[in-house]
Motif scaffolding. Structure first.
Motif, PDB file in Angstrom:
ATOM      1  N   UNK A 127     -14.074  51.793 -42.173  1.00  0.00           N
ATOM      2  CA  UNK A 127     -12.961  50.833 -42.197  1.00  0.00           C
ATOM      3  C   UNK A 127     -13.355  49.422 -41.736  1.00  0.00           C
ATOM      4  N   UNK A 128     -14.519  49.248 -41.120  1.00  0.00           N
ATOM      5  CA  UNK A 128     -14.928  47.894 -40.736  1.00  0.00           C
ATOM      6  C   UNK A 128     -15.501  47.214 -41.975  1.00  0.00           C
ATOM      7  N   UNK A 129     -14.934  46.084 -42.326  1.00  0.00           N
ATOM      8  CA  UNK A 129     -15.381  45.406 -43.544  1.00  0.00           C
ATOM      9  C   UNK A 129     -16.598  44.544 -43.276  1.00  0.00           C
ATOM     10  N   UNK A 130     -17.531  44.592 -44.187  1.00  0.00           N
ATOM     11  CA  UNK A 130     -18.684  43.723 -44.115  1.00  0.00           C
ATOM     12  C   UNK A 130     -19.149  43.447 -45.542  1.00  0.00           C
ATOM     13  N   UNK A 131     -19.145  42.180 -45.901  1.00  0.00           N
ATOM     14  CA  UNK A 131     -19.416  41.797 -47.276  1.00  0.00           C
ATOM     15  C   UNK A 131     -20.800  42.269 -47.724  1.00  0.00           C
ATOM     16  N   UNK A 132     -21.777  42.141 -46.817  1.00  0.00           N
ATOM     17  CA  UNK A 132     -23.146  42.553 -47.162  1.00  0.00           C
ATOM     18  C   UNK A 132     -23.359  44.010 -46.732  1.00  0.00           C
ATOM     19  N   UNK A 133     -22.546  44.918 -47.308  1.00  0.00           N
ATOM     20  CA  UNK A 133     -22.620  46.307 -46.829  1.00  0.00           C
ATOM     21  C   UNK A 133     -23.892  47.022 -47.255  1.00  0.00           C
ATOM     22  N   UNK A 134     -24.433  46.650 -48.428  1.00  0.00           N
ATOM     23  CA  UNK A 134     -25.696  47.272 -48.836  1.00  0.00           C
ATOM     24  C   UNK A 134     -26.814  46.853 -47.881  1.00  0.00           C
ATOM     25  N   UNK A 135     -26.856  45.560 -47.563  1.00  0.00           N
ATOM     26  CA  UNK A 135     -27.864  45.050 -46.628  1.00  0.00           C
ATOM     27  C   UNK A 135     -27.703  45.683 -45.244  1.00  0.00           C
ATOM     28  N   UNK A 136     -26.451  45.878 -44.821  1.00  0.00           N
ATOM     29  CA  UNK A 136     -26.194  46.498 -43.519  1.00  0.00           C
ATOM     30  C   UNK A 136     -26.742  47.921 -43.493  1.00  0.00           C
ATOM     31  N   UNK A 137     -26.526  48.662 -44.589  1.00  0.00           N
ATOM     32  CA  UNK A 137     -27.004  50.049 -44.659  1.00  0.00           C
ATOM     33  C   UNK A 137     -28.528  50.111 -44.670  1.00  0.00           C
ATOM     34  N   UNK A 138     -29.158  49.198 -45.424  1.00  0.00           N
ATOM     35  CA  UNK A 138     -30.628  49.179 -45.484  1.00  0.00           C
ATOM     36  C   UNK A 138     -31.201  48.825 -44.107  1.00  0.00           C
ATOM     37  N   UNK A 139     -30.596  47.839 -43.451  1.00  0.00           N
ATOM     38  CA  UNK A 139     -31.055  47.456 -42.105  1.00  0.00           C
ATOM     39  C   UNK A 139     -30.887  48.625 -41.132  1.00  0.00           C
ATOM     40  N   UNK A 140     -29.779  49.354 -41.265  1.00  0.00           N
ATOM     41  CA  UNK A 140     -29.554  50.526 -40.410  1.00  0.00           C
ATOM     42  C   UNK A 140     -30.615  51.594 -40.679  1.00  0.00           C
ATOM     43  N   UNK A 141     -30.955  51.781 -41.961  1.00  0.00           N
ATOM     44  CA  UNK A 141     -31.957  52.790 -42.332  1.00  0.00           C
ATOM     45  C   UNK A 141     -33.330  52.448 -41.766  1.00  0.00           C
ATOM     46  N   UNK A 142     -33.687  51.170 -41.822  1.00  0.00           N
ATOM     47  CA  UNK A 142     -34.969  50.730 -41.263  1.00  0.00           C
ATOM     48  C   UNK A 142     -34.976  50.997 -39.753  1.00  0.00           C
ATOM     49  N   UNK A 143     -33.845  50.705 -39.136  1.00  0.00           N
ATOM     50  CA  UNK A 143     -33.675  50.944 -37.705  1.00  0.00           C
ATOM     51  C   UNK A 143     -33.775  52.446 -37.388  1.00  0.00           C
ATOM     52  N   UNK A 144     -33.152  53.278 -38.235  1.00  0.00           N
ATOM     53  CA  UNK A 144     -33.218  54.737 -38.066  1.00  0.00           C
ATOM     54  C   UNK A 144     -34.673  55.200 -38.106  1.00  0.00           C
TER      55      UNK A 144
END
Ligand SMILES: [Zn+2]
Length: 252
Positions: A127-144
């Motif tokens: 539910x938290x909106x973020x326009x760059x959601x693909x980039x957010x997911x990729x950054x999270x994956x790199x962090x993971x």
């Protein structure tokens, strides 16, 4: 957008982004809400349980269609590992994996929507909106990958007989429309379903330890993050045509 990018929000970022409703989740204003059972969600500590439980009532709809990025992650070779390793250490590996993934996902405003044994599913842009959601997911994956490689190897080395290859995490990421809602009469929390979710899960199943497979759709939305990535053509179960994905490999 009310996002604090993983910080500690005072109001629920989900309720704010979805409905412009300020629901206090921290500080003295949160106390009366707690009396009504409104607390911080386990999916992300910056959203509240309204986002989980009252979604349908608040929206007055069974489900909605939303643009989102889905992330699946799991511990590769886990079944093989389960047969060889002390159960206590195995449990520690799984809980460490979930903790580290959650920290990485929350830092990029995603939610840990489902946890399934040695794997999980995260949603970005809801539910938290973020326009760059693909980039957010990729950054999270790199962090993971960064977090898990170190911790899992350290834990695994205490288990004695490890498989030849090091323990590692595989991640799949895809962006598209998903159906979000409550799809069970006995579970009241929301989830996302549909073709986008299925494809992400299939992508993830093809990721080797240390790999992040990013679909062409997600990659197109975050070209800066996949600029040096190799492209791989994949034949995925239940999907007629080969799917092309960018491969981010965090370590050899
Ligand atoms: Zn909320």
């Amino acid at each position: 957008m009310a996002s604090t990018a993983g910080g500690h929000a005072r109001i629920c970022l989900g309720c704010w982004d979805q409905m412009k409703m300020p629901i206090p989740i921290r500080g003295p204003f949160a106390i009366p809400f707690r009396a009504f059972g409104i607390t911080r969600s386990k999916m992300n500590p910056n959203i509240c349980t309204i986002c989980e439980r009252s979604f349908r009532r608040v929206k007055k709809q069974q489900h909605i269609t939303a643009a989102a990025t889905i992330l699946f992650a799991d511990i590769r070779g886990f079944t093989e590992l389960s047969d060889r390793i002390n159960p206590a250490i195995l449990g520690e590996i799984v809980s460490t994996f979930h903790d580290q993934c959650a920290q990485a996902i929350w830092a990029h405003d995603g939610i840990v929507n489902k946890q399934m044994g040695d794997g999980l599913m995260a949603i970005f842009n809801f539910p938290i909106r973020t326009e760059r959601h693909a980039a957010a997911a990729i950054a999270a994956a790199i962090d993971i990958q960064r977090r898990c490689v170190e911790v899992l190897e350290r834990l695994g080395s205490r288990g004695g007989e490890l498989p030849d290859k090091a323990i590692g995490v595989g991640v799949g990421i895809h962006s598209g429309d998903v159906e979000i809602g409550e799809f069970s009469s006995f579970r009241s929390d929301f989830t996302a379903i549909g073709g986008t979710v299925n494809l992400t899960s299939r992508l993830e199943s093809q990721a080797a330890a240390g790999e992040i497979l990013v679909s062409a759709e997600a990659a197109a939305a975050a070209p800066d993050l996949v600029a040096d990535a190799e492209t791989r053509s994949l034949t995925l179960k239940g999907i007629e045509h080969p799917v092309s994905a960018c491969v981010l490999r965090m370590h050899a």
